[in-house]
Design a protein around this motif. Structure first.
Motif, short mmCIF file in Angstrom:
data_model
loop_
_atom_site.label_atom_id
_atom_site.label_comp_id
_atom_site.label_asym_id
_atom_site.label_seq_id
_atom_site.Cartn_x
_atom_site.Cartn_y
_atom_site.Cartn_z
N LEU A 264 -9.05 -16.15 12.55
CA LEU A 264 -10.38 -16.07 13.17
C LEU A 264 -10.87 -14.63 13.40
N GLN A 265 -9.93 -13.69 13.28
CA GLN A 265 -10.28 -12.30 13.56
C GLN A 265 -11.54 -11.85 12.81
N ARG A 271 -19.42 -12.26 13.61
CA ARG A 271 -20.41 -12.97 14.41
C ARG A 271 -20.62 -12.34 15.78
N GLY A 272 -20.24 -11.11 15.91
CA GLY A 272 -20.49 -10.44 17.19
C GLY A 272 -19.50 -10.81 18.25
N VAL A 323 -16.08 -21.52 23.98
CA VAL A 323 -16.21 -20.57 22.87
C VAL A 323 -14.88 -19.84 22.70
N VAL A 324 -14.70 -19.35 21.48
CA VAL A 324 -13.56 -18.46 21.23
C VAL A 324 -14.16 -17.08 21.08
N GLN A 325 -13.62 -16.11 21.82
CA GLN A 325 -14.17 -14.76 21.70
C GLN A 325 -13.04 -13.75 21.58
N LEU A 326 -13.39 -12.63 21.02
CA LEU A 326 -12.42 -11.55 20.92
C LEU A 326 -12.19 -10.98 22.30
N LEU A 357 -30.42 -12.43 17.30
CA LEU A 357 -29.03 -12.03 17.17
C LEU A 357 -28.29 -12.75 16.05
N GLY A 358 -28.91 -13.79 15.51
CA GLY A 358 -28.22 -14.60 14.50
C GLY A 358 -27.10 -15.41 15.11
N LEU A 359 -27.31 -15.79 16.34
CA LEU A 359 -26.32 -16.62 17.04
C LEU A 359 -26.81 -18.06 17.10
#
Lengths: 393, 174
Positions: A264-265, A271-272, A323-326, A357-359
């Motif tokens: 997923l990295q 995707r920001g 959500v999964v986030q960095l 933002l393209g989100l």
């Protein structure tokens, strides 16, 4: 008497009954036969005798076996008789009541008369020899057994035989049909195997393409890179962690989490730094090809991120959206960017922000709400919808 | 002199009760000051909540924003807590608006009295609020209940005494 063989007493298809006479006793030569009184039947092909009481007891002799016959007049205490001289029994003769006999003739003793008519008819048949024109291939089989290969039959046996044949044919048809079906099953199996193989191959192929792009980063133009991006989307996982390889339970989820971390990295950075869990689910399962994950397994694996010290986090917003986030993805930055965007435009709805933002709308709304929560934005909830403004209060 | 609207009046989020606690506090403070200054400008002493909803204060025609009934109640409750509003009925449909508290009024009146050297004099309430002498003063036209409260506030300070006369009430300043 040894010329007689057991019979069912039924007539063959071409055979016609000529005459029958009750009260007839058989004589083996000059001796009374051990059989009781019965009915003598004359057909176009055979001479048949049946026991008066026991109808099962029935014997027959083909007319062709008769050499000649003569009348014997009745006397005092003696019934009228017909003496029939016979050829010796053929070797393949069906079994009969007598295995052997010293006489080559038999006598029909007519206790209840009728010998005159019987004699006349017998004479007729012997001169016409109708059995020669419409031959009966073999004598009627003995009472119990039926003979294979015979197609012509009359009476109940005939019907039974026909039913039997029909049943056999149906059996054959059904088994043939099933044979076809099993052939089909084999084919389907093959096709499925092919599909599995193809899916696996595609996963491997996309992996190799990804590697090639990495190697030849200089040689490939921007255009091509973009084109390959779509393939990269399905960047495969060559050896997906499955329950089969890693068992079930915590260990499985841990391994899965590690694999997800690797996988997923790149998409997250693209995707920001944040992806909705549903999006992750689609992406992961696409990459895994055939070894699909269940939503539950995915969530459980994502919950492991923190304890495994992976650079990803599962985040649950107040609204319940996951959500999964960095990990590097900082909240302050996110809020600041939301505030910047809103300030730039004066005010924004979640939809407008998402476009900017393209989100996904869901995620952009979460960001706005977060910024509001931190006091950087305020809302205008009107009939036109929910708008966010910089907090000027 | 027309009423000058605060900047918030044209800021659409002003008409949505903010969920963020801090933001809401600031928003409500702005609302309170708007309501009081509006009443002061128009010399309003009582408000009907239903009517107020349609008044320009809570209904911005230009931006097409309207404060909801619940939000208005919240604003009034906030004003009540600050001592600027008193409900006249249990249904909270009408209220007294005190854009200047009784003590403040009392102070203003006492200043005027002492400025004109009329300490120790007796006034009727009517004289104070509608008399020719008070014309031009802020408390001119003050409603009687408000005036009485202001004088009672002075009385507790020992600066006046409300006395009952044949045809109404009077006050003596000390």
């Amino acid at each position: 008497m040894d010329r007689f063989s057991w019979s069912s007493g039924l007539l063959e298809i071409n055979e016609t009954l000529v005459i029958q006479q009750r009260g007839v006793r058989l004589y083996d030569g000059d001796d009374k036969a051990k059989l009781d009184i019965g009915v003598a039947l004359l057909s176009t092909h055979r001479l048949i005798w049946r026991d008066i009481k026991n109808h099962e007891c029935c014997i027959a002799i083909p007319l062709s076996h008769i050499i000649f016959f003569e009348e014997q007049a009745a006397g005092i205490g003696k019934s009228a008789k017909i003496v029939i001289h016979l050829h010796p029994a053929p070797a393949n003769k069906e079994p009969g009541p007598y295995q052997q006999s010293k006489y080559s003739y038999i006598k029909l003793s007519f206790k209840e008369h009728g010998q005159i008519e019987f004699y006349r008819r017998l004479t007729e048949e012997m001169t016409q020899k109708r059995w020669e024109n419409t031959p009966v291939s073999q004598p009627i089989p003995t009472g119990t057994g039926s003979q294979a290969g015979r197609t012509r039959a009359v009476g109940i046996v005939g019907i039974e035989r026909k039913i039997e044949e029909k049943r056999k044919e149906t059996d054959k048809n059904i088994s043939e049909a099933f044979e076809d079906l099993s052939k089909l099953m084999v084919k389907v199996k093959n096709i499925l195997l092919c599909m599995f193989a193809t899916a696996k191959e595609m996963v491997e192929l996309s992996r190799s393409i990804a590697n090639k792009i990495k190697e030849k980063q200089g040689d490939i133009t921007e255009d091509e890179t973009i084109r390959f991006k779509s393939y990269l989307l399905s960047m495969g996982i060559a050896n997906p962690v499955t329950r089969e390889t890693h068992g079930s339970g915590t260990h499985y989820h841990m391994q899965l989490a590690k694999q997800l971390g690797d996988m997923l990295q790149a998409p997250l950075e693209e995707r920001g730094g944040m992806m909705a869990l549903t999006e992750v689910y689609c992406l992961v399962n696409r990459a895994r090809g055939m070894e699909l994950l269940s939503p539950e397994d995915l969530v459980n694996a994502c919950k492991m991120f923190e304890s495994l010290k992976l650079p990803l986090r599962l985040r649950i917003f107040d609204s319940g959206v996951m959500v999964v986030q960095l990990q590097s993805h900082s909240e302050e930055e996110m809020i600041a960017s939301a505030l910047d965007n809103v300030s730039d435009k004066g005010s924004l709805t979640a939809e407008e922000f998402a476009k900017l933002l393209g989100l996904s709308v869901l995620l952009s709304k979460e960001r706005l709400l977060l910024a509001e929560k931190m006091g950087h934005l305020c809302r205008d909830d009107s009939v036109e919808g929910l708008r966010f403004y910089p907090n000027l209060f | 002199m027309s009423f000058e609207w605060p900047w918030q009046y044209n800021f659409p989020p002003f008409f949505t009760l903010q969920p963020n606690v801090d933001t809401r506090q600031k928003q409500l403070a702005a609302w309170c000051s708007l309501v009081l200054s509006y009443c002061r400008h128009h010399k309003l002493y009582t408000l009907d909540v239903m009517e107020a909803q349609e008044s320009p204060v809570f209904n911005n025609k230009k931006t097409e924003r309207k404060l909801s009934m619940e939000a208005i109640q919240v604003v009034f409750e906030e004003l009540r807590k600050k001592g600027n509003v008193e409900w006249l009925d249990k249904n909270k449909s009408r209220c007294l608006v005190m854009w200047r508290r009784p003590e403040e009024w009392g102070k203003l009146i006492y200043q005027w009295v002492s400025k004109n050297g009329m300490v120790n004099s007796v006034f009727t309430l009517y004289e104070l609020s509608n008399g020719d002498d008070t014309e031009g003063e802020e408390f001119h036209g003050l409603e009687e209940w408000m005036l009485l409260r202001s004088l009672q506030a002075l009385q507790t300070d020992g600066k006046a005494e409300v006395i009952t006369m044949d045809d109404g009430k009077g006050v003596k300043f000390f």
